[in-house]
Scaffold this active site. Structure first.
Site, PDB file in Angstrom:
ATOM      1  N   SER A  22       0.825  -1.216   0.000  1.00 51.40           N
ATOM      2  CA  SER A  22       0.000   0.000   0.000  1.00 51.40           C
ATOM      3  C   SER A  22       0.855   1.261   0.000  1.00 51.40           C
ATOM      4  O   SER A  22       2.007   1.257   0.438  1.00 51.40           O
ATOM      5  CB  SER A  22      -0.909   0.018   1.225  1.00 51.40           C
ATOM      6  OG  SER A  22      -1.648  -1.174   1.333  1.00 51.40           O
TER       7      SER A  22
HETATM    8  N1  SAH Z   1      -0.490  -5.060   3.960  1.00 47.63           N
HETATM    9  C1  SAH Z   1       0.202  -5.366   2.725  1.00 47.63           C
HETATM   10  C2  SAH Z   1      -0.622  -4.984   1.514  1.00 47.63           C
HETATM   11  C3  SAH Z   1      -0.983  -6.187   0.786  1.00 47.63           C
HETATM   12  S1  SAH Z   1      -2.218  -6.065  -0.473  1.00 47.63           S
HETATM   13  C4  SAH Z   1       1.599  -4.779   2.707  1.00 47.63           C
HETATM   14  O1  SAH Z   1       1.935  -4.004   3.616  1.00 47.63           O
HETATM   15  O2  SAH Z   1       2.377  -5.106   1.807  1.00 47.63           O
HETATM   16  C5  SAH Z   1      -3.473  -7.099   0.243  1.00 47.63           C
HETATM   17  C6  SAH Z   1      -3.131  -8.532   0.475  1.00 47.63           C
HETATM   18  O3  SAH Z   1      -4.310  -9.179   0.966  1.00 47.63           O
HETATM   19  C7  SAH Z   1      -2.697  -9.321  -0.746  1.00 47.63           C
HETATM   20  O4  SAH Z   1      -1.428  -9.859  -0.540  1.00 47.63           O
HETATM   21  C8  SAH Z   1      -3.760 -10.414  -0.863  1.00 47.63           C
HETATM   22  O5  SAH Z   1      -3.243 -11.654  -1.307  1.00 47.63           O
HETATM   23  C9  SAH Z   1      -4.275 -10.528   0.563  1.00 47.63           C
HETATM   24  N2  SAH Z   1      -5.602 -11.099   0.738  1.00 47.63           N
HETATM   25  C10 SAH Z   1      -6.693 -10.937  -0.078  1.00 47.63           C
HETATM   26  N3  SAH Z   1      -7.743 -11.633   0.420  1.00 47.63           N
HETATM   27  C11 SAH Z   1      -7.316 -12.239   1.570  1.00 47.63           C
HETATM   28  C12 SAH Z   1      -7.927 -13.103   2.540  1.00 47.63           C
HETATM   29  N4  SAH Z   1      -9.197 -13.505   2.412  1.00 47.63           N
HETATM   30  N5  SAH Z   1      -7.183 -13.510   3.583  1.00 47.63           N
HETATM   31  C13 SAH Z   1      -5.880 -13.136   3.731  1.00 47.63           C
HETATM   32  N6  SAH Z   1      -5.248 -12.349   2.839  1.00 47.63           N
HETATM   33  C14 SAH Z   1      -5.955 -11.886   1.769  1.00 47.63           C
END
Ligand code: SAH
Length: 242
Positions: free
Chosen positions: A91
């Protein structure tokens, strides 16, 4: 003449090599990143109104450039999200800081994150609270974030592979929950696992419509929700029904 030319060339070559030599000796590469972090905090985060001191301090210390692939390191402190593979993103720094700053975090808190991705948001949280649990549905991302966090010494973060819709009932209740993928509704198990007085921040909306960042609070067993602002997150995906 040839000798003068050779001398000039040597001086020129040395002049070019000097900053590199100097950088190697003083480690100014790291200093550059530290400077980029403080500029990021000043221009992208404080300038937009975030004042929570522990959040600002964590954003100044966590080395965001080590959470992206080497070819993107020079852009790690830019004012936007970056790709981390598997169609996912780390993000935008402001969004990470904004969400973190609204959770009312205290040093003794236990926090749950859904959507580990690179592990960056988890690392930020881990500098502020006692322990962080973070769930990631893409197994490869969970494995690489786990390794990265271990290597960098973030020992109070536990990465749990799996569908975060169900949260982690065995570790509940949580003082705060942060979801970093946009869900179509707020998962009831996550509301359940929020402690009394706890706060959750979650983007809600579908991939093709406006998503809203929502603050959920549990007070005396009652749930209130507040719309914070329109946002754009990768979708919250689901594993096959259990
Ligand atoms: N917080 C992260 C941003 C990641 S983007 C950072 O700091 O880099 C959001 C993430 O949520 C993705 O990696 C995606 O695979 C994950 N995601 C989506 N649906 C999900 C679920 N049901 N359970 C766990 N993770 C999930």
């Amino acid at each position: 003449m040839a000798r003068i030319l050779k001398y000039v060339l040597t001086v020129l070559l040395l002049a070019e090599a000097l900053p590199v030599l100097f950088a190697t000796v003083t480690g100014s590469g790291e200093q550059d990143f530290a400077r980029m972090r403080s500029v990021m905090v000043r221009d992208q985060i404080v300038a937009r109104g975030v004042t929570h001191r522990a959040t600002l301090q964590a954003m100044r210390t966590v080395e965001r450039h080590l959470f992206v692939e080497p070819s993107l390191r020079s852009r790690a402190y830019d004012d936007n999200p970056l790709p981390i593979g598997y169609g996912q993103t780390i993000s935008q720094p402001f969004i990470v800081a904004y969400m973190t700053s609204l959770l009312g975090l205290r040093p003794e808190h236990r926090v749950l994150e859904i959507g580990t991705g690179s592990g960056y948001q988890a690392a930020i949280l881990s500098r502020i609270v006692d322990s962080v649990y973070t769930m990631e549905i893409v197994r490869e991302l969970a494995a690489s974030a786990k390794k990265r966090l271990q290597d960098l010494g973030y020992h109070n973060v536990e990465v749990v592979p799996g569908d975060g819709y169900y949260g982690l009932p065995g570790k509940a209740p949580f003082h705060a929950i942060v979801v970093t993928a946009a869900a179509e509704h707020i998962p009831p198990p996550l509301i359940e696992q929020l402690d009394e007085g706890g706060k959750m921040i979650i983007p809600v909306g579908s991939q093709f419509m406006v998503q809203n960042l929502i603050l959920v609070e549990k007070k005396k067993g009652r749930i209130t929700t507040t719309n914070l602002m329109p946002v754009r997150f990768v979708p919250f995906t689901r594993e096959e029904k259990r």
